[in-house]
Design a protein around this motif. Structure first.
Motif, short mmCIF file in Angstrom:
data_model
loop_
_atom_site.label_atom_id
_atom_site.label_comp_id
_atom_site.label_asym_id
_atom_site.label_seq_id
_atom_site.Cartn_x
_atom_site.Cartn_y
_atom_site.Cartn_z
N GLY A 1 19.30 9.55 -16.10
CA GLY A 1 18.25 10.22 -16.85
C GLY A 1 17.04 10.54 -15.99
N PRO A 2 16.53 11.78 -16.05
CA PRO A 2 15.40 12.17 -15.20
C PRO A 2 14.07 11.52 -15.57
CG PRO A 2 15.96 13.92 -16.73
CD PRO A 2 17.01 12.89 -16.89
N VAL A 3 13.97 10.95 -16.77
CA VAL A 3 12.72 10.31 -17.20
C VAL A 3 12.90 8.79 -17.14
CG1 VAL A 3 10.99 10.13 -19.02
CG2 VAL A 3 12.26 12.26 -18.72
N GLY A 4 12.71 8.23 -15.95
CA GLY A 4 12.79 6.78 -15.79
C GLY A 4 14.16 6.24 -15.49
N GLY A 5 15.17 7.11 -15.26
CA GLY A 5 16.48 6.64 -14.89
C GLY A 5 16.48 5.94 -13.54
N THR B 1 29.50 1.56 -31.56
CA THR B 1 28.49 0.91 -30.73
C THR B 1 28.86 1.00 -29.25
OG1 THR B 1 27.97 -0.62 -32.53
CG2 THR B 1 27.24 -1.23 -30.33
N LEU B 2 30.13 0.80 -28.93
CA LEU B 2 30.55 0.89 -27.54
C LEU B 2 30.42 2.33 -27.01
CD1 LEU B 2 33.68 -1.44 -27.50
CD2 LEU B 2 31.45 -1.86 -26.44
N ALA B 3 30.74 3.31 -27.84
CA ALA B 3 30.58 4.70 -27.43
C ALA B 3 29.11 5.02 -27.17
CB ALA B 3 31.16 5.63 -28.50
N ALA B 4 28.24 4.57 -28.06
CA ALA B 4 26.81 4.79 -27.85
C ALA B 4 26.31 4.03 -26.64
CB ALA B 4 26.04 4.36 -29.10
N TYR C 1 24.33 5.39 -23.34
CA TYR C 1 23.09 4.75 -22.88
C TYR C 1 23.18 4.37 -21.41
CZ TYR C 1 19.45 1.25 -22.32
OH TYR C 1 18.38 0.53 -21.84
N LEU C 2 24.33 3.86 -20.97
CA LEU C 2 24.49 3.47 -19.56
C LEU C 2 24.37 4.68 -18.65
CD1 LEU C 2 25.13 1.31 -17.45
CD2 LEU C 2 27.57 1.72 -17.88
N VAL C 3 25.00 5.79 -19.03
CA VAL C 3 24.89 7.03 -18.24
C VAL C 3 23.44 7.49 -18.19
CG1 VAL C 3 25.55 9.46 -18.13
CG2 VAL C 3 27.26 7.72 -18.68
N SER C 4 22.75 7.44 -19.31
CA SER C 4 21.34 7.86 -19.36
C SER C 4 20.47 6.95 -18.52
CB SER C 4 20.85 7.85 -20.81
OG SER C 4 21.62 8.71 -21.62
N ALA D 1 17.38 5.28 -27.83
CA ALA D 1 17.07 4.69 -26.53
C ALA D 1 17.67 5.50 -25.39
CB ALA D 1 17.58 3.25 -26.49
N ALA D 2 18.87 6.03 -25.59
CA ALA D 2 19.50 6.86 -24.56
C ALA D 2 18.74 8.17 -24.38
CB ALA D 2 20.95 7.13 -24.93
N ALA D 3 18.30 8.77 -25.48
CA ALA D 3 17.59 10.05 -25.39
C ALA D 3 16.26 9.90 -24.67
CB ALA D 3 17.36 10.60 -26.80
N ARG D 4 15.67 8.72 -24.71
CA ARG D 4 14.35 8.51 -24.08
C ARG D 4 14.38 8.72 -22.57
NH1 ARG D 4 10.30 8.91 -22.36
NH2 ARG D 4 8.32 7.85 -22.73
#
Length: 290
Positions: free
Chosen positions: A273-277, A259-262, A266-269, A216-219
């Protein structure tokens, strides 16, 4: 000092096993998470992660804390639950997500009853549910995770094309090939293998997080499927290692730590994130005008 902080835990054999397990799991969890997301099956994956607990519990009942017995039980239970939920949704008017939710709750309760009624204390049950503390892992679990990840990567390589086409245009896939159903079944088996690996690494409740959250973060960073897979795997590896460090130094269960690290990535992304951030959407770049 920073290098010593990052590498000092590797002096412990169990931590080295944990890092190797995270590496193996990340390589397979990356593409599995991407296809779960693209096929809108993320919640299905979460439900199936909980559904493997009765099989693991039966393996524990039959052979004690045998990693291989619990692995076989978890794989069988996951496949059975997936097939049963699909059969119920086709035979009745109940949607597949609703039937999965029912099987999830019943399976989770059944698994907990089995392990607690047959001599497992609360502390060991907490390790079952949330993963072990201090990033501990033995060689048997590492072997199971490595084998599951190897099989997953090989199977995904064989079904990669029909999976991508099914995400984009399932009608076209049904028109030109009859392999869509086989690819879907193979993907479900791969998903179960990775869920069992996630269970051994981070517990049954949060083991699925290393599969879903990095994807989800990579998206938010790319639309290309190949780059999505690569970025998801790298994110799973980095967040897995970060979570293991937190688990080692803070003596907390590995599942919540990873999970918290991931979730932080995700929050940073989500923000940048340039694609829908959120921030790029709030201040879009100017397009060239003729």
């Amino acid at each position: 000092m920073t290098v010593n902080f990052l590498l000092a835990p590797l002096q412990d054999d169990s931590v080295r096993h944990s890092f190797a397990a995270v590496l193996a799991l990340a390589l397979a969890a990356g593409p599995v998470g991407v296809f779960l997301m693209l096929r809108r099956m993320s919640l299905v994956g979460d439900a199936m992660a909980h559904a493997i607990l009765p099989g693991v519990a039966i393996g524990f009942l039959a052979a004690g804390l045998s990693v291989f017995a619990m692995t076989v039980g978890g794989v069988v239970a996951g496949i059975v639950i997936a097939l049963l939920s699909g059969a119920v949704s086709r035979a009745t008017q109940l949607q597949e997500d609703a039937s999965l939710a029912v099987f999830l709750l019943v399976s989770l309760a059944f698994g907990v009853v089995i392990v607690t009624a047959n001599g497992m204390d609360i502390e060991k049950l907490m390790e079952f549910l949330f993963g072990e503390t201090a990033a501990a892992m033995n060689a048997e679990k590492l072997l199971v995770i490595a084998v599951n990840s190897t099989v997953s990567i090989l199977v995904l390589a064989l079904i990669f094309r029909p999976l991508v086409i099914d995400c984009v245009d399932p009608t076209f896939l049904r028109t030109v090939s009859r392999g869509g159903g086989i690819a879907h079944l193979a993907f479900l088996i791969v998903l179960v293998l990775n869920l069992v690996s996630g269970f051994h690494a981070f517990g049954t409740l949060l083991g699925v997080s290393i599969i879903i959250v990095p994807a989800a973060a990579a998206r938010f960073w790319t639309r290309d499927v190949t780059r999505l897979v690569a970025l998801s795997s790298v994110t799973a590896l980095l967040t897995g290692w970060a979570g293991l460090l937190v688990s080692f130094y803070a003596d907390v269960p590995s599942g919540p730590a990873v999970t918290l690290a991931a979730g932080a990535v995700y929050l940073v992304s989500l923000l940048f994130g340039p694609v829908g951030g959120l921030l790029p959407r709030a201040w879009p770049r100017r397009h060239l005008e003729a």
